[in-house]
Design a protein around this motif. Structure first.
Motif, short mmCIF file in Angstrom:
data_model
loop_
_atom_site.label_atom_id
_atom_site.label_comp_id
_atom_site.label_asym_id
_atom_site.label_seq_id
_atom_site.Cartn_x
_atom_site.Cartn_y
_atom_site.Cartn_z
N GLU A 71 21.60 -7.38 4.37
CA GLU A 71 21.10 -7.13 5.74
C GLU A 71 19.61 -6.83 5.80
N VAL A 72 18.98 -6.66 4.64
CA VAL A 72 17.55 -6.33 4.62
C VAL A 72 16.75 -7.52 5.16
N SER A 73 15.88 -7.23 6.10
CA SER A 73 15.04 -8.26 6.71
C SER A 73 13.59 -8.09 6.26
N ALA A 74 12.80 -9.10 6.51
CA ALA A 74 11.37 -9.03 6.19
C ALA A 74 10.72 -7.88 6.96
N GLU A 75 11.17 -7.66 8.18
CA GLU A 75 10.64 -6.56 8.99
C GLU A 75 10.93 -5.21 8.33
N MET A 76 12.14 -5.05 7.81
CA MET A 76 12.50 -3.80 7.14
C MET A 76 11.64 -3.57 5.90
N VAL A 77 11.45 -4.62 5.12
CA VAL A 77 10.61 -4.49 3.92
C VAL A 77 9.20 -4.10 4.31
N GLY B 201 6.13 7.79 2.28
CA GLY B 201 6.96 8.19 1.15
C GLY B 201 7.18 7.05 0.17
N CYS B 202 7.46 5.87 0.71
CA CYS B 202 7.66 4.69 -0.15
C CYS B 202 6.35 4.32 -0.85
N ARG B 203 5.25 4.44 -0.12
CA ARG B 203 3.95 4.11 -0.73
C ARG B 203 3.65 5.05 -1.89
N ALA C 27 3.32 5.41 -7.98
CA ALA C 27 3.66 6.01 -9.27
C ALA C 27 4.25 4.99 -10.25
N LEU C 28 4.46 3.77 -9.79
CA LEU C 28 5.05 2.73 -10.63
C LEU C 28 4.00 1.65 -10.90
N PRO C 29 3.43 1.64 -12.10
CA PRO C 29 2.32 0.73 -12.38
C PRO C 29 2.67 -0.75 -12.28
N ASP C 30 3.92 -1.11 -12.44
CA ASP C 30 4.30 -2.52 -12.39
C ASP C 30 4.75 -2.98 -11.01
N VAL C 31 4.65 -2.12 -10.02
CA VAL C 31 5.07 -2.47 -8.66
C VAL C 31 3.83 -2.65 -7.80
N ASP C 32 3.67 -3.85 -7.27
CA ASP C 32 2.52 -4.18 -6.44
C ASP C 32 3.00 -4.49 -5.02
N PRO C 33 2.69 -3.64 -4.07
CA PRO C 33 3.14 -3.87 -2.69
C PRO C 33 2.74 -5.23 -2.13
#
Length: 70
Positions: free
Chosen positions: A10-16, A24-26, A31-37
């Motif tokens: 059910e996750v949509s592009a808008e939700m992401v 909080g998510c940012r 804190a996660l070096p391998d995660v690039d928003p």
């Protein structure tokens, strides 16, 4: 009998997008070096349409399976 499915189709592009802007998510992503928003944003734009199409198929088949007379 039991039929179960655990996945967030059910996750949509808008939700992401909202999650990527959430403070909080940012903080968690920072804190996660391998995660690039920006990579997440780009891949979401690339794949969201296909995911929506496949999600509809999965939900449709699941509902058909659990509501069909045997």
């Amino acid at each position: 009998n039991v039929v179960a499915l655990q996945f967030h189709f059910e996750v949509s592009a808008e939700m992401v997008g909202e999650w990527l802007e959430d403070s909080g998510c940012r903080a968690e992503m920072a804190a996660l070096p391998d995660v690039d928003p920006e990579t997440i944003r780009r891949q979401t734009a690339e794949w969201a349409g296909k995911l929506e199409e496949l999600s509809g198929q999965v939900f449709g088949r699941f509902l058909k399976a659990v509501t069909s007379d045997k």
